[in-house]
Design a protein around this motif. Structure first.
Motif, PDB file in Angstrom:
ATOM      1  N   PHE A  17       0.855  -1.187   0.000  1.00  0.00           N
ATOM      2  CA  PHE A  17       0.000   0.000   0.000  1.00  0.00           C
ATOM      3  C   PHE A  17       0.892   1.238   0.000  1.00  0.00           C
ATOM      4  N   ILE A  18       0.754   2.029  -1.061  1.00  0.00           N
ATOM      5  CA  ILE A  18       1.656   3.143  -1.333  1.00  0.00           C
ATOM      6  C   ILE A  18       1.118   4.449  -0.744  1.00  0.00           C
ATOM      7  N   PRO A  19       1.955   5.235  -0.042  1.00  0.00           N
ATOM      8  CA  PRO A  19       1.512   6.545   0.461  1.00  0.00           C
ATOM      9  C   PRO A  19       1.202   7.502  -0.691  1.00  0.00           C
ATOM     10  N   ASP A  20       0.367   8.496  -0.419  1.00  0.00           N
ATOM     11  CA  ASP A  20      -0.020   9.469  -1.446  1.00  0.00           C
ATOM     12  C   ASP A  20       1.169  10.287  -1.938  1.00  0.00           C
ATOM     13  N   GLU A  21       2.216  10.367  -1.129  1.00  0.00           N
ATOM     14  CA  GLU A  21       3.388  11.177  -1.488  1.00  0.00           C
ATOM     15  C   GLU A  21       4.271  10.512  -2.542  1.00  0.00           C
ATOM     16  N   TYR A  22       3.920   9.288  -2.937  1.00  0.00           N
ATOM     17  CA  TYR A  22       4.731   8.543  -3.901  1.00  0.00           C
ATOM     18  C   TYR A  22       3.970   8.326  -5.207  1.00  0.00           C
ATOM     19  N   LYS A  23       4.732   8.228  -6.287  1.00  0.00           N
ATOM     20  CA  LYS A  23       4.165   7.959  -7.608  1.00  0.00           C
ATOM     21  C   LYS A  23       4.544   6.541  -8.034  1.00  0.00           C
ATOM     22  N   VAL A  24       3.547   5.754  -8.412  1.00  0.00           N
ATOM     23  CA  VAL A  24       3.782   4.367  -8.835  1.00  0.00           C
ATOM     24  C   VAL A  24       4.618   4.349 -10.111  1.00  0.00           C
ATOM     25  N   SER A  25       5.622   3.466 -10.152  1.00  0.00           N
ATOM     26  CA  SER A  25       6.523   3.419 -11.310  1.00  0.00           C
ATOM     27  C   SER A  25       6.549   2.043 -11.978  1.00  0.00           C
ATOM     28  N   VAL A  26       5.571   1.191 -11.673  1.00  0.00           N
ATOM     29  CA  VAL A  26       5.460  -0.105 -12.342  1.00  0.00           C
ATOM     30  C   VAL A  26       4.104  -0.188 -13.034  1.00  0.00           C
ATOM     31  N   VAL A  27       3.955  -1.187 -13.896  1.00  0.00           N
ATOM     32  CA  VAL A  27       2.695  -1.382 -14.610  1.00  0.00           C
ATOM     33  C   VAL A  27       2.232  -2.825 -14.420  1.00  0.00           C
ATOM     34  N   LYS A  28       0.977  -3.060 -14.709  1.00  0.00           N
ATOM     35  CA  LYS A  28       0.409  -4.397 -14.581  1.00  0.00           C
ATOM     36  C   LYS A  28       1.176  -5.396 -15.441  1.00  0.00           C
ATOM     37  N   ASN A  29       1.384  -6.595 -14.902  1.00  0.00           N
ATOM     38  CA  ASN A  29       2.088  -7.717 -15.541  1.00  0.00           C
ATOM     39  C   ASN A  29       3.604  -7.548 -15.600  1.00  0.00           C
ATOM     40  N   GLN A  30       4.125  -6.469 -15.039  1.00  0.00           N
ATOM     41  CA  GLN A  30       5.576  -6.282 -15.011  1.00  0.00           C
ATOM     42  C   GLN A  30       6.211  -7.245 -14.019  1.00  0.00           C
ATOM     43  N   LYS A  31       7.346  -7.822 -14.391  1.00  0.00           N
ATOM     44  CA  LYS A  31       8.100  -8.688 -13.489  1.00  0.00           C
ATOM     45  C   LYS A  31       8.941  -7.823 -12.553  1.00  0.00           C
ATOM     46  N   VAL A  32       8.941  -8.182 -11.274  1.00  0.00           N
ATOM     47  CA  VAL A  32       9.711  -7.422 -10.290  1.00  0.00           C
ATOM     48  C   VAL A  32      10.547  -8.375  -9.444  1.00  0.00           C
ATOM     49  N   LYS A  33      11.606  -7.815  -8.845  1.00  0.00           N
ATOM     50  CA  LYS A  33      12.486  -8.596  -7.982  1.00  0.00           C
ATOM     51  C   LYS A  33      12.616  -7.912  -6.626  1.00  0.00           C
ATOM     52  N   ALA A  34      12.578  -8.716  -5.574  1.00  0.00           N
ATOM     53  CA  ALA A  34      12.682  -8.182  -4.218  1.00  0.00           C
ATOM     54  C   ALA A  34      14.030  -7.517  -3.998  1.00  0.00           C
ATOM     55  N   GLY A  35      13.987  -6.318  -3.421  1.00  0.00           N
ATOM     56  CA  GLY A  35      15.218  -5.604  -3.110  1.00  0.00           C
ATOM     57  C   GLY A  35      15.866  -4.915  -4.288  1.00  0.00           C
ATOM     58  N   VAL A  36      15.272  -5.048  -5.480  1.00  0.00           N
ATOM     59  CA  VAL A  36      15.881  -4.503  -6.696  1.00  0.00           C
ATOM     60  C   VAL A  36      14.928  -3.577  -7.454  1.00  0.00           C
ATOM     61  N   SER A  37      13.725  -4.055  -7.740  1.00  0.00           N
ATOM     62  CA  SER A  37      12.784  -3.303  -8.577  1.00  0.00           C
ATOM     63  C   SER A  37      12.125  -2.170  -7.795  1.00  0.00           C
ATOM     64  N   VAL A  38      12.049  -0.999  -8.421  1.00  0.00           N
ATOM     65  CA  VAL A  38      11.421   0.171  -7.802  1.00  0.00           C
ATOM     66  C   VAL A  38       9.921   0.148  -8.099  1.00  0.00           C
ATOM     67  N   LEU A  39       9.108   0.138  -7.036  1.00  0.00           N
ATOM     68  CA  LEU A  39       7.652   0.151  -7.198  1.00  0.00           C
ATOM     69  C   LEU A  39       7.100   1.571  -7.292  1.00  0.00           C
ATOM     70  N   ALA A  40       7.693   2.490  -6.532  1.00  0.00           N
ATOM     71  CA  ALA A  40       7.191   3.868  -6.498  1.00  0.00           C
ATOM     72  C   ALA A  40       8.315   4.801  -6.070  1.00  0.00           C
ATOM     73  N   VAL A  41       8.210   6.059  -6.513  1.00  0.00           N
ATOM     74  CA  VAL A  41       9.221   7.063  -6.164  1.00  0.00           C
ATOM     75  C   VAL A  41       8.540   8.261  -5.513  1.00  0.00           C
ATOM     76  N   LEU A  42       9.274   8.912  -4.630  1.00  0.00           N
ATOM     77  CA  LEU A  42       8.748  10.076  -3.920  1.00  0.00           C
ATOM     78  C   LEU A  42       8.521  11.218  -4.902  1.00  0.00           C
ATOM     79  N   LYS A  43       7.330  11.814  -4.840  1.00  0.00           N
ATOM     80  CA  LYS A  43       7.015  12.934  -5.723  1.00  0.00           C
ATOM     81  C   LYS A  43       7.847  14.151  -5.333  1.00  0.00           C
ATOM     82  N   GLU A  44       8.115  14.997  -6.315  1.00  0.00           N
ATOM     83  CA  GLU A  44       8.862  16.222  -6.033  1.00  0.00           C
ATOM     84  C   GLU A  44       8.016  17.152  -5.183  1.00  0.00           C
ATOM     85  N   GLU A  45       8.636  17.686  -4.146  1.00  0.00           N
ATOM     86  CA  GLU A  45       7.905  18.569  -3.235  1.00  0.00           C
ATOM     87  C   GLU A  45       7.868  19.996  -3.783  1.00  0.00           C
TER      88      GLU A  45
END
Length: 219
Positions: free
Chosen positions: A191-219
């Motif tokens: 569950f992503i906080p509102d302050e972050y922007k999701v950076s993955v898409v449906k069906n994308q393969k991800v790896k634990a500790g490596v793949s970025v799910l979301a990044v902090l929005k610019e303040e």
């Protein structure tokens, strides 16, 4: 590549069953049927060992990103009402882990564990829409030094029969630290906080500790 400690008991039990069954079949079957079954059972034992593998990876360390806690495929990205901890709508990223994926879960951000709750439950298929509520699961909330809270839910699947959590409330952890383990097919919801922007898409393969799910929005 290492084998995780969670697999020790299962691998020993599998080896005992493998050895016992093949020992009996050696005396009961002709040579060729026995060899076929020996090959099949050997492959199954190898698969069991590989399930508990911990591959060597260079984990991402980024204080402005939420890193995937699990290996797998992004099943769904959706705004839902989170009714256990936040009790309000949140963006949820669901990651499906097949039996061939690495099942060691990792901490998605640097921070303090502020909430841990285990829930016994059923064993619906991991992609079932109600599995996050009805299946056995752990809810873990990490709070960053900026006060952002990320909720991770480890969910048992149709084959999974054990969800393990390695973290404790009120303790500090680093991004990429071991968080838990789910055996034999499962799912992780983030569950992503509102302050972050999701950076993955449906069906994308991800790896634990490596793949970025979301990044902090610019303040």
């Amino acid at each position: 590549m290492k084998i995780h400690r969670e697999g020790k008991q299962s691998i020993i039990l599998g080896f005992i069953v493998f050895s016992s069954v093949n020992f009996m079949l050696f005396f009961l079957l002709p040579v060729y049927p026995f060899l076929i079954l020996l090959i099949i059972s050997s492959l199954l034992l190898c698969g069991l060992i590989l399930f508990f593998r911990v591959p060597e990876r260079k984990h991402v360390k980024n204080p402005f990103s939420i890193i995937s806690p699990a290996d797998g495929r992004v099943l769904k990205i959706k705004e839902v009402y989170e009714n256990e901890y936040f009790k309000k709508p949140k963006t949820r990223i669901s990651i499906f882990m097949s039996v061939t994926d690495v099942h060691l879960n990792r901490i998605p951000v640097d921070g303090k564990i502020v909430f841990v709750q285990y829930h016994p439950g059923r064993y619906l298929l991991a992609f079932h829409p109600k599995s996050s509520e009805l299946n056995e699961h752990n809810t873990i909330v990490v709070e960053t030094d900026r006060g952002h809270q990320i909720l991770v839910r480890q969910i048992a699947g149709g084959l999974a029969r054990r969800v393990r959590c390695f973290v404790n409330e009120n303790e500090q952890y680093r991004q990429g630290d071991e968080m838990g383990f789910i055996k034999f097919g499962s799912r992780a919801d983030v569950f992503i906080p509102d302050e972050y922007k999701v950076s993955v898409v449906k069906n994308q393969k991800v790896k634990a500790g490596v793949s970025v799910l979301a990044v902090l929005k610019e303040e």
